[in-house]
Design an enzyme around this catalytic site. Structure first.
Site, PDB file in Angstrom:
ATOM      1  CE  LYS A  36       8.893   3.168   3.097  1.00  0.00           C
ATOM      2  NZ  LYS A  36       8.566   3.017   4.471  1.00  0.00           N
ATOM      3  NE  ARG A 131       2.269   7.145   4.481  1.00  0.00           N
ATOM      4  CZ  ARG A 131       4.040   6.503   4.026  1.00  0.00           C
ATOM      5  NH1 ARG A 131       4.758   7.220   4.279  1.00  0.00           N
ATOM      6  NH2 ARG A 131       3.417   5.416   4.778  1.00  0.00           N
TER       7      ARG A 131
HETATM    8  C1  LIG Z   1       8.499   2.372   5.025  1.00  0.00           C
HETATM    9  C2  LIG Z   1       7.265   1.885   5.853  1.00  0.00           C
HETATM   10  C3  LIG Z   1       7.355   0.952   6.933  1.00  0.00           C
HETATM   11  C4  LIG Z   1       8.455   1.260   8.081  1.00  0.00           C
HETATM   12  O1  LIG Z   1       9.156   1.975   8.439  1.00  0.00           O
HETATM   13  P1  LIG Z   1      10.347   2.123   8.977  1.00  0.00           P
HETATM   14  O2  LIG Z   1      10.273   3.418   9.483  1.00  0.00           O
HETATM   15  O3  LIG Z   1      11.138   2.082   7.577  1.00  0.00           O
HETATM   16  O4  LIG Z   1      10.373   1.392  10.254  1.00  0.00           O
HETATM   17  C5  LIG Z   1       5.969   1.007   7.453  1.00  0.00           C
HETATM   18  N1  LIG Z   1       4.526   0.799   6.478  1.00  0.00           N
HETATM   19  C6  LIG Z   1       4.906   1.551   6.224  1.00  0.00           C
HETATM   20  C7  LIG Z   1       3.204   1.673   5.650  1.00  0.00           C
HETATM   21  C8  LIG Z   1       5.719   2.016   5.061  1.00  0.00           C
HETATM   22  O5  LIG Z   1       5.709   2.725   3.938  1.00  0.00           O
END
Ligand SMILES: *Cc1c(COP(=O)(O)O)cnc(C)c1O
Length: 355
Positions: A36, A131
């Protein structure tokens, strides 16, 4: 050449992905590389797959759609719990989906049945970060109920997310909570489940030899793309931080007082600025601003630069302490925090150059 721009080093990103994949695979952990931050850039995503990651995960269907159209090999995981309004598309596009409520799990199942699509569900559990996810004390019963409802979709496992809202650090304690729920559920359902155990912040667990028993998955973005770990506030020592460099151009060099003249209200972003009187200072203005970066996340190569402030299109830097002389037209280089990189990748005004 046009500025500002990001210099994206594909070799170093490959190396980071390769290193993390190796660490994960040695511990029999499935690695989902999260795209992302790079807006699902197909070129980078392809490199991640070449580096040995097992799956590509993204929070935005548009990114997943773009990667699939450009021939990035899957499988794909949808990270953000889906909107009802995108669910048909989600089920069509992805192989695995994170959900957090029975209503969505049921809707996924109905759509999967309609299209005869095999789709895996990871049910999210909130172990304290606040969250997404069912609260851990209610998780086992709710997930058992969901599993008994599914006709076409498969409950593949349970997952959690930490460090994102509450900044809660993955630990032996919250790892145990998840493991306990998994054991309870495996007994109730009489089948094995996967634990989708975390993100970049969870790499710390592996370094300290804390792992989950049984099949485990990690979903990792920041560590691969930036080599950093925002939650634990560190550069990850065995990864490169020179993956993404921001270059911005100087448009003014001048001496100015360090305190504004006149009554002080709110700034362009609605903040009340504070100023320390250091007398007259030498400053530069860069042609980049809040629309492209988060000034608090700029990490200048020249450690003597002091970032003062940014408005929409201008970033002000105090260069008085620097040994470098800066001129109009010069290029200033930065590494970026996660939040700052997110904005820079997303801004259409920031060029993206691959090396
Ligand atoms: C963005 C995201 C991740 C990855 O997180 P990082 O800190 O960039 O490694 C993993 N799981 C979910 C649900 C996310 O939204």
């Amino acid at each position: 050449m046009s500025f500002p721009r990001l210099i994206i080093n594909l070799e170093k990103i490959f190396q980071n992905a390769y290193t993390i994949a190796k660490i994960c695979h040695e511990k029999h952990i499935e690695l989902v590389a999260v795209t992302k931050l790079i807006l699902g850039n197909p070129e980078i995503a392809r490199i991640l797959k070449e580096a040995g990651v097992d799956k590509i995960g993204d929070s935005r269907l548009k990114n997943i759609e773009k990667m699939k159209k450009n021939g990035v090999p899957g499988p794909f995981q949808l990270l953000r719990i889906p909107m009802l309004s995108e669910l048909e598309k989600a089920v069509a596009l992805v192989d695995e989906i994170l959900v957090s409520q029975p209503e969505i799990a049921r809707a996924v199942d109905t759509i999967a049945e309609k299209y005869d699509k095999n789709i895996q569900i990871i049910y999210m559990i909130d172990v304290g970060d606040l969250r997404e996810g069912v609260w851990y004390e209610e998780a086992a019963l709710e997930i058992q109920r969901v599993d008994s409802m599914l006709k076409k979709a498969t409950l593949r496992g349970i997952g959690t997310n930490l460090g994102c809202f509450g900044g809660v650090i993955p630990s032996e304690e919250n790892t145990k909570i998840l493991a306990q729920i998994k054991n309870e559920l495996e007994n109730m359902l009489n089948k094995k489940l996967v634990i989708s155990g975390g993100n970049t912040a969870s790499l710390r667990l592996l370094e300290n030899n804390i792992t989950f028993e049984g099949d485990t998955q990690f979903r990792i973005g920041e560590a691969i793309i930036l080599g950093t770990d925002a939650t634990n506030h560190r550069n990850i020592p065995y990864l490169s931080q020179d993956t993404v460099i921001l270059e911005a151009e100087v448009i003014e060099v001048d001496y100015k007082p360090s305190v504004p003249v006149g009554e002080i209200g709110h700034d362009a972003m609605g903040r009340i600025p504070h100023f320390e009187d250091k007398g007259w200072r030498k400053r530069i203005i860069l042609a980049i601003g809040e629309q492209d970066i988060d000034p608090s996340g700029l990490k200048p190569f020249d450690k003597k630069l002091n970032i003062l402030h940014a408005s929409s299109d201008h970033t002000l830097i105090d260069i008085t302490d620097s040994e470098t002389s800066y001129n109009i037209g010069d290029i200033v280089k930065f590494r970026l925090s996660y939040g700052c990189a997110l904005r820079a990748f997303t801004s259409p005004y920031v060029g993206k150059i691959f090396t």
